[in-house]
Design an enzyme around this catalytic site. Sequence first.
Site, PDB file in Angstrom:
ATOM      1  N   GLU A 190       0.823  -1.220   0.000  1.00  0.00           N
ATOM      2  CA  GLU A 190       0.000   0.000   0.000  1.00  0.00           C
ATOM      3  C   GLU A 190       0.855   1.269   0.000  1.00  0.00           C
ATOM      4  O   GLU A 190       0.674   2.154   0.849  1.00  0.00           O
ATOM      5  CB  GLU A 190      -0.960  -0.016   1.199  1.00  0.00           C
ATOM      6  N   GLU A 234      -5.508  -8.513  -0.202  1.00  0.00           N
ATOM      7  CA  GLU A 234      -6.201  -8.203   1.057  1.00  0.00           C
ATOM      8  C   GLU A 234      -7.672  -8.028   0.726  1.00  0.00           C
ATOM      9  O   GLU A 234      -8.033  -7.131  -0.051  1.00  0.00           O
ATOM     10  CB  GLU A 234      -5.663  -6.931   1.714  1.00  0.00           C
TER      11      GLU A 234
END
Length: 507
Positions: free
Chosen positions: A172, A291
């Site tokens: 991320e 995720e």
Amino acid sequence: MKAKITLHKEFSIGETDKRLFGSFVEHLGRAIYTGIYEPGHPQADSEGFRNDVARLVKDLDVSIIRYPGGNFVSGYNWEDGVGDIKNRPVRLDLAWSTKESNRIGTNEFASWIKKVNSQMMMAVNLGTRGARDAGNLVEYCNFSGSSFYSDLRRSHGVKQPHDIKLWCLGNEMDGPWQICSRTANEYGRVAAEAAKIMKWTDHSIELVACGSSHAGMPTFGDWEITVLDHVYDYAEYVSLHTYFADRENDVPNFLGRSLEMDRFIKTVAGICDLLKAKKKSKKTIHLSFDEWNVWYHSNEADQKIEKWTEAPSLLEDIYTMADALAVGCMLITLLKNADRVKIACLAQLVNVIAPIMTVPNGNAWKQTIYYPFKDVSLNGRGTVLRCPVDVDLYDSKEFSDIPYLDAVAVFNQERNEIVIFAVNRNLNEAIELDALIANFADLEIIEHSVLCNKDLNACNSAAEEKVKPVIQQGGKMEGNVNSKKLISSLPAASWNMIKLKVIGDKQ
Ligand code: AHR
């Protein structure tokens, strides 16, 4: 309410990749400490890993496990977690404002991965560290000959290389919350250089570049275009992350979110193909949905957790029946996109937004979401069949034209089984399903397993399992040699797995 689906042996979406049934363990909260690892627990093995937890993980047949983060990885020195445990430093983990003792590191985790019959998906730190450090970790883990880092591994008692095949280039990196987040150009450059060093060290590995943290990021789209421009020749996958929430207790809307997830997947696949055309490349970049889950129940409680403690109870969402339905819709969405999504990780696995929970010094138990994941992991491998659904649609606060029935089917040739996974999004009425199945030999119903509870807020706990699957009777097969019909009833607000045996060969 009535619904019809139509399946045909020759009309398929694609084969499921084994790595679609993955999960994630981060150094976060009690995922590791008092989760998978608790020396002194009555169920602990000689290395301190809990056998009861390992058993529940094995029962899920998790194909890959992403490690060690997550946000944690962007501040992690992998060197802190290897060598003599007595000499390992206690560090501040700036991602989660906790203390990390480093009692578990790469080698211990690799040992646990073997116990649970899984494979590691390793993430490297591209926040506070860089390309050279990432290459060093590949050398430490995978180099079979003699070199500085592989000899260091041997000196730590690990003779054989871990041979980790799948690596994430950071985590991320677009998120302002990330330790040393980067612009798309900054990240694209470092990811490409790290990828070169990592692959020069071990050419057999595959790499996942960071896509946007979620589809709502202001830079979503531009980020993927820029990053892929840098890494196209070096990475095989781009990542997607999504967490669903139902803060307004609006279940019909919550269950519509999988339409958004489907759009997210198709948009990122489109961007990958745009870059393919731009670069006149023969290579297709696939997607790693590394995720995905429901995450919101613990948000408020997490604000009150004391900072700088070791293994606090962070992100301990307790999941409801409604969450199990949402997870079911997400699983169906992943299967429907099996032609592009090759890797997926339910985030996470133990205690932290997890299907498995533990009581320190006590038992391990299964959350509601354990069951749909288990059904799909154990029975969703094979050829995903196209599954057009004919059913009424509804509108919710954020979405329109949501089909009351969400369904997909997988044909497993080895077992000679067709398995239908279905969520009835109608909260009040059962769906009377007609499934027309063409071009298969004789079919027989093996099992119809249903997860439902009239109380959509029902949860499981260490003491009681209120939400667990039951076997439903009453379905039947009709039809002739050319076309069979399964007739079945799907209760209101339910997750269903219907297994059919294919008997004999179609002439
Ligand atoms: O899974 C919890 C966190 O969610 C991960 O650390 C991070 O990557 C994401 O924001």
